[in-house]
Design a protein around this motif. Structure first.
Motif, PDB file in Angstrom:
ATOM      1  N   VAL A  84      21.102  62.734  10.540  1.00 27.42           N
ATOM      2  CA  VAL A  84      22.196  62.889   9.576  1.00 27.42           C
ATOM      3  C   VAL A  84      22.421  61.575   8.828  1.00 27.42           C
ATOM      4  O   VAL A  84      22.658  61.567   7.624  1.00 27.42           O
ATOM      5  CB  VAL A  84      23.504  63.342  10.268  1.00 27.42           C
ATOM      6  CG1 VAL A  84      24.666  63.356   9.293  1.00 27.42           C
ATOM      7  CG2 VAL A  84      23.323  64.716  10.899  1.00 27.42           C
ATOM      8  N   ILE A  85      22.314  60.465   9.512  1.00 22.91           N
ATOM      9  CA  ILE A  85      22.542  59.155   8.898  1.00 22.91           C
ATOM     10  C   ILE A  85      21.281  58.631   8.212  1.00 22.91           C
ATOM     11  O   ILE A  85      21.361  57.937   7.200  1.00 22.91           O
ATOM     12  CB  ILE A  85      23.008  58.135   9.962  1.00 22.91           C
ATOM     13  CG1 ILE A  85      24.376  58.549  10.517  1.00 22.91           C
ATOM     14  CG2 ILE A  85      23.082  56.713   9.389  1.00 22.91           C
ATOM     15  CD1 ILE A  85      24.856  57.700  11.672  1.00 22.91           C
ATOM     16  N   HIS A  86      20.118  58.981   8.711  1.00 26.47           N
ATOM     17  CA  HIS A  86      18.879  58.314   8.335  1.00 26.47           C
ATOM     18  C   HIS A  86      18.454  58.474   6.874  1.00 26.47           C
ATOM     19  O   HIS A  86      17.726  57.647   6.360  1.00 26.47           O
ATOM     20  CB  HIS A  86      17.745  58.742   9.262  1.00 26.47           C
ATOM     21  CG  HIS A  86      16.542  57.862   9.167  1.00 26.47           C
ATOM     22  ND1 HIS A  86      16.570  56.523   9.535  1.00 26.47           N
ATOM     23  CD2 HIS A  86      15.286  58.109   8.741  1.00 26.47           C
ATOM     24  CE1 HIS A  86      15.377  55.994   9.331  1.00 26.47           C
ATOM     25  NE2 HIS A  86      14.587  56.925   8.860  1.00 26.47           N
ATOM     26  N   LEU A 123      27.766  63.729   1.118  1.00 25.76           N
ATOM     27  CA  LEU A 123      29.079  63.586   1.743  1.00 25.76           C
ATOM     28  C   LEU A 123      29.417  64.825   2.574  1.00 25.76           C
ATOM     29  O   LEU A 123      29.972  64.711   3.667  1.00 25.76           O
ATOM     30  CB  LEU A 123      30.163  63.358   0.690  1.00 25.76           C
ATOM     31  CG  LEU A 123      30.206  61.964   0.077  1.00 25.76           C
ATOM     32  CD1 LEU A 123      31.216  61.915  -1.058  1.00 25.76           C
ATOM     33  CD2 LEU A 123      30.518  60.908   1.127  1.00 25.76           C
ATOM     34  N   LYS A 124      29.059  65.991   2.078  1.00 28.36           N
ATOM     35  CA  LYS A 124      29.320  67.231   2.810  1.00 28.36           C
ATOM     36  C   LYS A 124      28.581  67.231   4.148  1.00 28.36           C
ATOM     37  O   LYS A 124      29.134  67.607   5.177  1.00 28.36           O
ATOM     38  CB  LYS A 124      28.926  68.440   1.968  1.00 28.36           C
ATOM     39  CG  LYS A 124      29.246  69.774   2.621  1.00 28.36           C
ATOM     40  CD  LYS A 124      29.098  70.899   1.634  1.00 28.36           C
ATOM     41  CE  LYS A 124      29.390  72.237   2.232  1.00 28.36           C
ATOM     42  NZ  LYS A 124      30.738  72.423   2.722  1.00 28.36           N
ATOM     43  N   LYS A 125      27.335  66.769   4.136  1.00 29.48           N
ATOM     44  CA  LYS A 125      26.557  66.718   5.372  1.00 29.48           C
ATOM     45  C   LYS A 125      27.197  65.753   6.381  1.00 29.48           C
ATOM     46  O   LYS A 125      27.295  66.057   7.569  1.00 29.48           O
ATOM     47  CB  LYS A 125      25.121  66.315   5.063  1.00 29.48           C
ATOM     48  CG  LYS A 125      24.197  66.438   6.246  1.00 29.48           C
ATOM     49  CD  LYS A 125      22.773  66.641   5.796  1.00 29.48           C
ATOM     50  CE  LYS A 125      21.895  66.893   6.984  1.00 29.48           C
ATOM     51  NZ  LYS A 125      21.187  68.133   6.931  1.00 29.48           N
ATOM     52  N   GLU A 142      30.429  67.385   7.691  1.00 29.42           N
ATOM     53  CA  GLU A 142      30.128  68.440   8.663  1.00 29.42           C
ATOM     54  C   GLU A 142      29.775  67.859  10.032  1.00 29.42           C
ATOM     55  O   GLU A 142      30.069  68.466  11.059  1.00 29.42           O
ATOM     56  CB  GLU A 142      28.992  69.332   8.159  1.00 29.42           C
ATOM     57  CG  GLU A 142      29.413  70.246   7.025  1.00 29.42           C
ATOM     58  CD  GLU A 142      28.252  70.970   6.358  1.00 29.42           C
ATOM     59  OE1 GLU A 142      27.065  70.665   6.654  1.00 29.42           O
ATOM     60  OE2 GLU A 142      28.529  71.843   5.519  1.00 29.42           O
ATOM     61  N   ALA A 143      29.168  66.682  10.046  1.00 30.94           N
ATOM     62  CA  ALA A 143      28.823  66.017  11.305  1.00 30.94           C
ATOM     63  C   ALA A 143      30.033  65.306  11.915  1.00 30.94           C
ATOM     64  O   ALA A 143      29.971  64.840  13.047  1.00 30.94           O
ATOM     65  CB  ALA A 143      27.698  65.009  11.071  1.00 30.94           C
ATOM     66  N   GLY A 144      31.118  65.217  11.157  1.00 30.95           N
ATOM     67  CA  GLY A 144      32.314  64.538  11.650  1.00 30.95           C
ATOM     68  C   GLY A 144      32.279  63.034  11.456  1.00 30.95           C
ATOM     69  O   GLY A 144      33.099  62.312  12.024  1.00 30.95           O
ATOM     70  N   TYR A 145      31.349  62.553  10.627  1.00 27.59           N
ATOM     71  CA  TYR A 145      31.188  61.113  10.442  1.00 27.59           C
ATOM     72  C   TYR A 145      32.082  60.541   9.353  1.00 27.59           C
ATOM     73  O   TYR A 145      32.367  59.347   9.352  1.00 27.59           O
ATOM     74  CB  TYR A 145      29.736  60.768  10.131  1.00 27.59           C
ATOM     75  CG  TYR A 145      28.779  61.057  11.270  1.00 27.59           C
ATOM     76  CD1 TYR A 145      29.234  61.379  12.541  1.00 27.59           C
ATOM     77  CD2 TYR A 145      27.413  61.003  11.073  1.00 27.59           C
ATOM     78  CE1 TYR A 145      28.353  61.641  13.577  1.00 27.59           C
ATOM     79  CE2 TYR A 145      26.522  61.257  12.110  1.00 27.59           C
ATOM     80  CZ  TYR A 145      27.003  61.576  13.350  1.00 27.59           C
ATOM     81  OH  TYR A 145      26.129  61.833  14.381  1.00 27.59           O
ATOM     82  N   VAL A 146      32.486  61.361   8.400  1.00 25.82           N
ATOM     83  CA  VAL A 146      33.414  60.927   7.361  1.00 25.82           C
ATOM     84  C   VAL A 146      34.517  61.974   7.213  1.00 25.82           C
ATOM     85  O   VAL A 146      34.326  63.147   7.536  1.00 25.82           O
ATOM     86  CB  VAL A 146      32.738  60.688   5.981  1.00 25.82           C
ATOM     87  CG1 VAL A 146      31.648  59.639   6.064  1.00 25.82           C
ATOM     88  CG2 VAL A 146      32.220  61.970   5.370  1.00 25.82           C
ATOM     89  N   ALA A 147      35.657  61.523   6.736  1.00 26.89           N
ATOM     90  CA  ALA A 147      36.765  62.411   6.397  1.00 26.89           C
ATOM     91  C   ALA A 147      36.948  62.341   4.885  1.00 26.89           C
ATOM     92  O   ALA A 147      36.876  61.258   4.298  1.00 26.89           O
ATOM     93  CB  ALA A 147      38.033  61.982   7.113  1.00 26.89           C
TER      94      ALA A 147
END
Length: 101
Positions: free
Chosen positions: A12-14, A51-53, A56-61
């Protein structure tokens, strides 16, 4: 460690754009959409998808509001996002130079 660390890389981050978002937010905590778009030299659509991805992973609000009748989208890194980003950096470090990590 070596190649076994590949499995620790968070997909998700990569991605280049998502990594850029995480690096920027890790430094500033929160940014508005236009700021991210400018800093990352991204199109509106491309940035929205990434940003949506991350959301969805909970990494950003993502917080949407209006200021002076104009939409304002603020993005902030979450606690889970900061933790995942730290783990990502650790895994990359182990891959690059961490034969003794």
């Amino acid at each position: 460690m070596g190649l076994a660390d590949l499995g620790r890389i968070d997909d998700v981050i990569h991605g280049r754009m998502r990594l850029g978002i995480m690096v920027y937010l890790a430094d500033v905590d929160a940014a508005d959409f236009t700021e991210l778009k400018t800093v990352l030299e991204a199109t509106q659509g491309n940035l929205s998808v990434h940003l949506k991805k991350l959301e969805e992973a909970g990494y950003v609000a993502i917080d949407k509001s209006f200021v002076n009748n104009k939409p304002l989208t603020r993005v902030s890194i979450t606690h889970a996002g900061r933790k995942a980003f730290g783990a990502y950096l650790e895994a990359i470090g182990a891959l690059i130079g961490g034969r003794d990590a």
